[in-house]
Design a protein around this motif. Sequence first.
Motif, PDB file in Angstrom:
ATOM      1  N   PRO A 136       9.560   2.443   4.861  1.00  0.00           N
ATOM      2  CA  PRO A 136       8.403   3.091   4.220  1.00  0.00           C
ATOM      3  C   PRO A 136       8.801   4.204   3.263  1.00  0.00           C
ATOM      4  CG  PRO A 136       7.943   2.703   6.525  1.00  0.00           C
ATOM      5  CD  PRO A 136       9.397   2.341   6.315  1.00  0.00           C
ATOM      6  N   ARG A 137       9.789   5.014   3.631  1.00  0.00           N
ATOM      7  CA  ARG A 137      10.222   6.112   2.757  1.00  0.00           C
ATOM      8  C   ARG A 137      10.750   5.569   1.438  1.00  0.00           C
ATOM      9  NH1 ARG A 137      15.039   8.805   1.710  1.00  0.00           N
ATOM     10  NH2 ARG A 137      14.818  11.020   1.152  1.00  0.00           N
ATOM     11  N   ARG A 138      11.571   4.535   1.506  1.00  0.00           N
ATOM     12  CA  ARG A 138      12.123   3.957   0.278  1.00  0.00           C
ATOM     13  C   ARG A 138      11.025   3.279  -0.544  1.00  0.00           C
ATOM     14  NH1 ARG A 138      16.626   2.599  -2.326  1.00  0.00           N
ATOM     15  NH2 ARG A 138      16.734   0.592  -3.413  1.00  0.00           N
ATOM     16  N   LEU A 139      10.074   2.640   0.128  1.00  0.00           N
ATOM     17  CA  LEU A 139       8.970   2.008  -0.589  1.00  0.00           C
ATOM     18  C   LEU A 139       8.194   3.047  -1.392  1.00  0.00           C
ATOM     19  CD1 LEU A 139       7.611  -0.400   2.187  1.00  0.00           C
ATOM     20  CD2 LEU A 139       8.712  -1.089   0.037  1.00  0.00           C
ATOM     21  N   PHE A 140       7.910   4.190  -0.769  1.00  0.00           N
ATOM     22  CA  PHE A 140       7.172   5.260  -1.449  1.00  0.00           C
ATOM     23  C   PHE A 140       7.967   5.800  -2.632  1.00  0.00           C
ATOM     24  CE2 PHE A 140       6.132   9.694  -2.204  1.00  0.00           C
ATOM     25  CZ  PHE A 140       4.747   9.689  -2.237  1.00  0.00           C
ATOM     26  N   LEU A 141       9.254   6.101  -2.395  1.00  0.00           N
ATOM     27  CA  LEU A 141      10.080   6.673  -3.461  1.00  0.00           C
ATOM     28  C   LEU A 141      10.264   5.695  -4.614  1.00  0.00           C
ATOM     29  CD1 LEU A 141      12.813   8.563  -1.384  1.00  0.00           C
ATOM     30  CD2 LEU A 141      10.895   9.545  -2.666  1.00  0.00           C
ATOM     31  N   MET A 142      10.407   4.414  -4.302  1.00  0.00           N
ATOM     32  CA  MET A 142      10.562   3.419  -5.353  1.00  0.00           C
ATOM     33  C   MET A 142       9.274   3.287  -6.167  1.00  0.00           C
ATOM     34  SD  MET A 142      13.584   2.264  -5.645  1.00  0.00           S
ATOM     35  CE  MET A 142      13.264   0.814  -6.637  1.00  0.00           C
ATOM     36  N   GLY A 143       8.119   3.359  -5.477  1.00  0.00           N
ATOM     37  CA  GLY A 143       6.848   3.330  -6.196  1.00  0.00           C
ATOM     38  C   GLY A 143       6.721   4.535  -7.118  1.00  0.00           C
TER      39      GLY A 143
ATOM     40  N   ILE B 225       0.833  -1.210   0.000  1.00  0.00           N
ATOM     41  CA  ILE B 225       0.000   0.000   0.000  1.00  0.00           C
ATOM     42  C   ILE B 225       0.866   1.258   0.000  1.00  0.00           C
ATOM     43  CG2 ILE B 225      -1.647   1.338   1.368  1.00  0.00           C
ATOM     44  CD1 ILE B 225      -2.892  -1.347   2.217  1.00  0.00           C
ATOM     45  N   ILE B 226       1.958   1.253   0.767  1.00  0.00           N
ATOM     46  CA  ILE B 226       2.871   2.398   0.764  1.00  0.00           C
ATOM     47  C   ILE B 226       3.491   2.568  -0.622  1.00  0.00           C
ATOM     48  CG2 ILE B 226       5.032   3.312   1.700  1.00  0.00           C
ATOM     49  CD1 ILE B 226       4.344   1.888   4.333  1.00  0.00           C
ATOM     50  N   SER B 227       3.866   1.463  -1.233  1.00  0.00           N
ATOM     51  CA  SER B 227       4.412   1.517  -2.589  1.00  0.00           C
ATOM     52  C   SER B 227       3.377   2.055  -3.564  1.00  0.00           C
ATOM     53  CB  SER B 227       4.865   0.119  -3.027  1.00  0.00           C
ATOM     54  OG  SER B 227       5.860  -0.400  -2.167  1.00  0.00           O
ATOM     55  N   LEU B 228       2.120   1.664  -3.373  1.00  0.00           N
ATOM     56  CA  LEU B 228       1.044   2.140  -4.238  1.00  0.00           C
ATOM     57  C   LEU B 228       0.843   3.651  -4.089  1.00  0.00           C
ATOM     58  CD1 LEU B 228      -1.230   1.616  -6.234  1.00  0.00           C
ATOM     59  CD2 LEU B 228      -2.697   0.980  -4.308  1.00  0.00           C
ATOM     60  N   ALA B 229       1.057   4.183  -2.888  1.00  0.00           N
ATOM     61  CA  ALA B 229       0.965   5.628  -2.682  1.00  0.00           C
ATOM     62  C   ALA B 229       2.007   6.349  -3.527  1.00  0.00           C
ATOM     63  CB  ALA B 229       1.152   5.963  -1.205  1.00  0.00           C
ATOM     64  N   GLY B 230       3.199   5.782  -3.635  1.00  0.00           N
ATOM     65  CA  GLY B 230       4.223   6.364  -4.491  1.00  0.00           C
ATOM     66  C   GLY B 230       3.825   6.308  -5.963  1.00  0.00           C
ATOM     67  N   VAL B 231       3.231   5.188  -6.372  1.00  0.00           N
ATOM     68  CA  VAL B 231       2.744   5.052  -7.748  1.00  0.00           C
ATOM     69  C   VAL B 231       1.680   6.112  -8.034  1.00  0.00           C
ATOM     70  CG1 VAL B 231       1.446   3.557  -9.324  1.00  0.00           C
ATOM     71  CG2 VAL B 231       3.303   2.601  -7.936  1.00  0.00           C
ATOM     72  N   ALA B 232       0.779   6.341  -7.060  1.00  0.00           N
ATOM     73  CA  ALA B 232      -0.273   7.348  -7.221  1.00  0.00           C
ATOM     74  C   ALA B 232       0.327   8.741  -7.409  1.00  0.00           C
ATOM     75  CB  ALA B 232      -1.194   7.334  -6.002  1.00  0.00           C
ATOM     76  N   ALA B 233       1.376   9.054  -6.655  1.00  0.00           N
ATOM     77  CA  ALA B 233       2.036  10.349  -6.806  1.00  0.00           C
ATOM     78  C   ALA B 233       2.619  10.495  -8.204  1.00  0.00           C
ATOM     79  CB  ALA B 233       3.132  10.503  -5.754  1.00  0.00           C
ATOM     80  N   GLY B 234       3.157   9.406  -8.741  1.00  0.00           N
ATOM     81  CA  GLY B 234       3.684   9.446 -10.101  1.00  0.00           C
ATOM     82  C   GLY B 234       2.599   9.713 -11.127  1.00  0.00           C
ATOM     83  N   PHE B 235       1.415   9.110 -10.936  1.00  0.00           N
ATOM     84  CA  PHE B 235       0.288   9.375 -11.827  1.00  0.00           C
ATOM     85  C   PHE B 235      -0.074  10.861 -11.824  1.00  0.00           C
ATOM     86  CE2 PHE B 235      -1.152   4.781 -11.512  1.00  0.00           C
ATOM     87  CZ  PHE B 235      -0.982   4.529 -12.860  1.00  0.00           C
ATOM     88  N   LEU B 236      -0.076  11.467 -10.639  1.00  0.00           N
ATOM     89  CA  LEU B 236      -0.451  12.878 -10.529  1.00  0.00           C
ATOM     90  C   LEU B 236       0.551  13.778 -11.251  1.00  0.00           C
ATOM     91  CD1 LEU B 236      -1.697  13.060  -6.833  1.00  0.00           C
ATOM     92  CD2 LEU B 236      -3.052  12.956  -8.926  1.00  0.00           C
ATOM     93  N   VAL B 237       1.833  13.421 -11.187  1.00  0.00           N
ATOM     94  CA  VAL B 237       2.856  14.200 -11.895  1.00  0.00           C
ATOM     95  C   VAL B 237       2.583  14.176 -13.393  1.00  0.00           C
ATOM     96  CG1 VAL B 237       5.307  14.318 -12.505  1.00  0.00           C
ATOM     97  CG2 VAL B 237       4.628  13.875 -10.134  1.00  0.00           C
ATOM     98  N   TYR B 238       2.318  12.978 -13.930  1.00  0.00           N
ATOM     99  CA  TYR B 238       2.027  12.857 -15.352  1.00  0.00           C
ATOM    100  C   TYR B 238       0.717  13.566 -15.705  1.00  0.00           C
ATOM    101  CZ  TYR B 238       5.638   9.604 -16.903  1.00  0.00           C
ATOM    102  OH  TYR B 238       6.835   9.044 -17.267  1.00  0.00           O
ATOM    103  N   LEU B 239      -0.278  13.413 -14.850  1.00  0.00           N
ATOM    104  CA  LEU B 239      -1.600  13.985 -15.122  1.00  0.00           C
ATOM    105  C   LEU B 239      -1.527  15.497 -15.286  1.00  0.00           C
ATOM    106  CD1 LEU B 239      -4.703  13.825 -15.243  1.00  0.00           C
ATOM    107  CD2 LEU B 239      -4.723  13.897 -12.740  1.00  0.00           C
ATOM    108  N   VAL B 240      -0.882  16.167 -14.340  1.00  0.00           N
ATOM    109  CA  VAL B 240      -0.803  17.630 -14.383  1.00  0.00           C
ATOM    110  C   VAL B 240       0.151  18.097 -15.480  1.00  0.00           C
ATOM    111  CG1 VAL B 240      -0.150  19.690 -13.094  1.00  0.00           C
ATOM    112  CG2 VAL B 240      -1.394  17.846 -11.947  1.00  0.00           C
ATOM    113  N   GLY B 241       1.344  17.521 -15.509  1.00  0.00           N
ATOM    114  CA  GLY B 241       2.347  17.959 -16.473  1.00  0.00           C
ATOM    115  C   GLY B 241       1.926  17.748 -17.916  1.00  0.00           C
ATOM    116  N   ALA B 242       1.406  16.566 -18.218  1.00  0.00           N
ATOM    117  CA  ALA B 242       1.022  16.261 -19.598  1.00  0.00           C
ATOM    118  C   ALA B 242      -0.131  17.135 -20.054  1.00  0.00           C
ATOM    119  CB  ALA B 242       0.647  14.782 -19.715  1.00  0.00           C
ATOM    120  N   ASN B 243      -1.125  17.318 -19.220  1.00  0.00           N
ATOM    121  CA  ASN B 243      -2.299  18.076 -19.633  1.00  0.00           C
ATOM    122  C   ASN B 243      -2.015  19.564 -19.789  1.00  0.00           C
ATOM    123  OD1 ASN B 243      -4.847  16.398 -19.904  1.00  0.00           O
ATOM    124  ND2 ASN B 243      -3.994  15.608 -17.998  1.00  0.00           N
TER     125      ASN B 243
END
Length: 207
Positions: free
Chosen positions: A110-117, A41-59
């Motif tokens: 947890p910090r590394r899990l988030f950053l890796m995600g 779940i912590i890793s998934l939170a990092g993945v979600a943050a990556g989606f938001l970066v693409y979502l805002v930047g690309a649009n």
Amino acid sequence: MVEQSAVIGVVLVALGMVLSPGPNMMYLVSRSTSQGRRAGIISLAGVAAGFLVYLVGANLGLAVVFSAFPGLLTVIRIAGAMYLLWLAWKTLKPGGVSVFATREVPPDSPRRLFLMGLMTNLLNPKIALLYVSVLPQFIDLERGDVLLQGLVLGCVQVAVALLVNLSIVVAAGGIAGFLAARPSWLRLQRLTMGSLLAALAIGLAFS
């Protein structure tokens, strides 16, 4: 505003892509099966943050480009269809390895899990091409506000991806054990997802 057909199309594309093996799924499954659901779940939170970066930047960038060059959507539509066909082949080709195969990986904080995600998603070519080549073709210039349409459709994709990935994280251990004993189910999953991606690609190419 966004057409219902566009929302449905994005949901189908998002499902096809999130259920086909890729870097995000492999990372989330490996962490969930080796370090537990909390790590997943912590890793998934990092993945979600990556989606938001693409979502805002690309649009923000695409809104300007498509307003200036509306004919570019045709090129992107064909490129997106070819990309989906490539994903379908990657899913269907023989010799692949299940993302649910148990792997030995060292535990992380947890910090590394988030950053890796986060980094796994930011460096995932599937997601980059999704926002550049696939999602923009669901934007209708005649319905106004390109930026708003892109953000809405992007949020739909993110919601689908996160819900499916969360389900995979929660059930990863059980799924890995189930598929380990039933390889025929793995082949069925690949056939289903690969066929869905191929059908979407053909539909987009000729729409």
